[in-house]
Write an enzyme that holds these catalytic residues in place. Structure first.
Site, PDB file in Angstrom:
ATOM      1  N   ASP A 139      -2.973 -10.412  -2.570  1.00  0.00           N
ATOM      2  CA  ASP A 139      -2.871 -10.116  -1.836  1.00  0.00           C
ATOM      3  C   ASP A 139      -4.677 -10.163  -1.580  1.00  0.00           C
ATOM      4  O   ASP A 139      -5.138  -9.398  -3.432  1.00  0.00           O
ATOM      5  CB  ASP A 139      -2.327  -9.368  -1.173  1.00  0.00           C
ATOM      6  CG  ASP A 139      -3.156  -8.455   0.247  1.00  0.00           C
ATOM      7  OD1 ASP A 139      -2.328  -8.792   0.985  1.00  0.00           O
ATOM      8  OD2 ASP A 139      -4.381  -8.309   0.685  1.00  0.00           O
TER       9      ASP A 139
ATOM     10  N   ASP B 274      -4.768 -13.656   2.661  1.00  0.00           N
ATOM     11  CA  ASP B 274      -5.888 -13.002   3.555  1.00  0.00           C
ATOM     12  C   ASP B 274      -7.143 -13.027   2.509  1.00  0.00           C
ATOM     13  O   ASP B 274      -8.229 -12.615   3.390  1.00  0.00           O
ATOM     14  CB  ASP B 274      -5.762 -11.467   3.704  1.00  0.00           C
ATOM     15  CG  ASP B 274      -5.285 -10.789   2.879  1.00  0.00           C
ATOM     16  OD1 ASP B 274      -4.145 -11.126   2.011  1.00  0.00           O
ATOM     17  OD2 ASP B 274      -5.051  -9.314   3.421  1.00  0.00           O
TER      18      ASP B 274
ATOM     19  N   HIS C 151       0.924  -0.867  -0.116  1.00  0.00           N
ATOM     20  CA  HIS C 151       0.211   0.046  -0.292  1.00  0.00           C
ATOM     21  C   HIS C 151       0.519   1.318   0.415  1.00  0.00           C
ATOM     22  O   HIS C 151       0.095   2.117   0.073  1.00  0.00           O
ATOM     23  CB  HIS C 151      -0.908   0.216   1.424  1.00  0.00           C
ATOM     24  CG  HIS C 151      -1.657  -1.288   1.027  1.00  0.00           C
ATOM     25  ND1 HIS C 151      -3.044  -1.030  -0.080  1.00  0.00           N
ATOM     26  CD2 HIS C 151      -2.200  -1.685   2.268  1.00  0.00           C
ATOM     27  CE1 HIS C 151      -3.608  -2.474   0.445  1.00  0.00           C
ATOM     28  NE2 HIS C 151      -3.397  -3.050   1.465  1.00  0.00           N
TER      29      HIS C 151
ATOM     30  N   HIS D 127      -6.077  -6.999  -0.528  1.00  0.00           N
ATOM     31  CA  HIS D 127      -6.729  -5.727  -0.405  1.00  0.00           C
ATOM     32  C   HIS D 127      -6.065  -5.926  -2.368  1.00  0.00           C
ATOM     33  O   HIS D 127      -4.505  -6.278  -2.550  1.00  0.00           O
ATOM     34  CB  HIS D 127      -6.119  -5.234   0.364  1.00  0.00           C
ATOM     35  CG  HIS D 127      -6.458  -5.533   1.852  1.00  0.00           C
ATOM     36  ND1 HIS D 127      -6.081  -6.392   2.572  1.00  0.00           N
ATOM     37  CD2 HIS D 127      -7.791  -5.130   2.524  1.00  0.00           C
ATOM     38  CE1 HIS D 127      -6.586  -6.712   3.984  1.00  0.00           C
ATOM     39  NE2 HIS D 127      -7.860  -6.045   3.435  1.00  0.00           N
TER      40      HIS D 127
HETATM   41 ZN   LIG Z   1      -4.496  -7.796   2.752  1.00  0.00          ZN
END
Ligand SMILES: [Zn+2]
Ligand SMILES: [Zn+2]
Length: 438
Positions: free
Chosen positions: A148, A237, A109, A150
């Site tokens: 991931d 995740d 991120h 996200h």
């Molecule tokens: Zn993540």
């Protein structure tokens, strides 16, 4: 004899957002226990490496920290990035076939401009590794597959204008999960159109949907792009037991994916189901990457994994078809996007730093040069609690810049400094490999 897989561990005992935060050292300790218990480190195919410390030059090749990256990170960040570099070096030096860096803090991120920590990330460990490889090993074309749950918005940001980096991210749809981005329409600026591929998946996507995306889209696209190296931003995740998301992937689903992807280097990202998922998913990936059977890696509570709905299966198929079509027509779309934009492509956006409570506003302009990928400028303004308004102007000169873009980038930052509307001025010259604060 060449080993199949290099492993790098760094649990970062002295770094945490808070002691009860989901991103904490136990994430790696349970995995480590499982690996030792199963005797994986004694296997002749696997070799363990100690992480090195990344240098500030490695970080400054990718990031522009405001006011200075050293003020925003700790040694743990340098070891985490250094662990990814260690893994890459083991592969590049042909000591191992592939490598997996199980390190934290994570990085996907973290964007080019850094005001603080967002989504548990401050510096982007994969991007730092990729640019280290380009600088020191002459690697050019790179594919990063972010698995991931996200959206890897930081990695996307860093390579958004780079036609030589294919960034593919599948993730839970941004309408239902942090960071709220990663839609199909975000596909790179006109000179790099199509080299950002976002695949937003509905909550509840299971192994079946994931492997449809992999078999029908990701693998054929990788085959077309022909990267020198494949990197996997390996977030665990998407697992059905993860407390931060709503997907339905199993350890087998992950291991089969690693087996098909055949990434040269994997770098751990998220995964917060510390006891129920991480040890199984990581062991499955390690075995698959080492070329060892992973069939017996099954979670004890596998019956809790929800099955994928018919509507989800149909949704995914439609999206895959849509992307196949875009990928086929990407040159035509890029040409049109350049015609629409003119000499410069502009973007304005707000970026939120959830971990530090910072709201950033950015204006970006990239020159659509026909001789190189173009220099670009970023104006940033961020309200940082306790430090007030931080403003900066930066020019970024790409590695393969043409003489005209190189000169224009330098002029742009010099002109901005003369006008004096910002607090800090930076020139990131990737061709000469330096970051200068003017
Ligand atoms: Zn993540
Ligand atoms: Zn140029």
């Amino acid at each position: 004899m060449k080993k199949q897989l290099g492993l790098v561990f760094f649990p970062a005992f002295d770094w945490a957002i808070s002691s009860t935060h989901p991103e904490r050292q136990e994430r790696l300790l349970y995995t480590r226990d499982q690996i030792v218990e199963e005797g994986l480190l004694d296997l002749p195919a696997i070799k363990e490496y100690k992480p090195r410390l990344a240098e500030y030059a490695d970080v400054n090749r990718v990031h522009i920290g405001i006011p200075d990256i050293a003020a925003l990170i700790t040694d743990a960040h340098l070891v985490s990035a250094g662990g990814a570099i260690t893994a890459a070096q083991a592969v590049m030096n042909k000591e191992v076939e592939r490598a997996f860096a199980l390190v934290r803090p994570p990085g996907h991120h973290a964007m080019r401009m850094v005001h603080g920590t967002r989504g548990f990330c401050t510096i982007n460990i994969e991007a730092i590794m990729v640019e280290h490889l380009r600088q020191h090993y002459g690697i050019n074309k790179v594919a990063i597959v972010d698995t991931d749950v996200h959206h890897g918005d930081g990695t996307q940001d860093i390579f958004y204008h780079d036609p030589n980096t294919l960034f593919i991210s599948f993730h839970q749809d941004g309408r239902t999960l942090y960071p709220g981005t990663g839609f199909i329409e975000e596909m790179g600026s006109p000179n790099a159109l199509g080299t950002t591929m976002n695949i937003p998946l509905p909550p509840g996507t299971g192994d079946q949907g994931l492997h449809t995306v992999l078999d029908e889209l990701i693998l054929p696209v990788l085959n077309d792009f022909k990267p020198d190296i494949i990197i996997n931003s390996a977030g665990q995740d998407n697992h059905y037991s993860d407390p931060l998301a709503n997907m339905a992937i199993t350890a087998q689903g992950y291991a089969r994916m690693a087996d098909k992807l055949k990434a040269d280097i994997a770098v751990l990202e998220g995964g917060y189901s510390i006891e129920d998922a991480l040890p199984y998913v990581n062991v499955g990936i390690i075995l698959a990457m080492a070329g060892i059977s992973y069939k017996k890696v099954v979670e004890p509570d596998i019956h809790k994994c929800p099955s994928q709905s018919k509507a989800t299966t149909e949704y995914i198929q439609t999206m895959v078809t849509k992307w196949q079509d875009i990928w086929r027509r990407r040159d035509v779309l890029a040409k049109q996007a350049k015609l629409d934009a003119g000499d410069f492509w502009h973007r304005k956006r707000s970026i939120y730093y959830d971990d530090s409570g910072i709201s950033e506003y950015q204006k970006e302009s990239i020159r659509l040069c026909s001789h190189c990928s173009g220099y670009y400028t970023v104006e940033t303004e961020a309200d940082r609690p306790g430090a007030g308004l931080q403003t900066a102007f930066a020019a970024v000169i790409p590695r393969a810049a043409c003489p005209s873009c190189k000169a224009a980038g330098k002029d742009a930052v010099a002109a901005a400094k003369r006008q004096g509307h910002h607090k800090y001025y930076f020139l990131q010259d990737k061709q000469q490999d330096y970051l200068e604060k003017l």
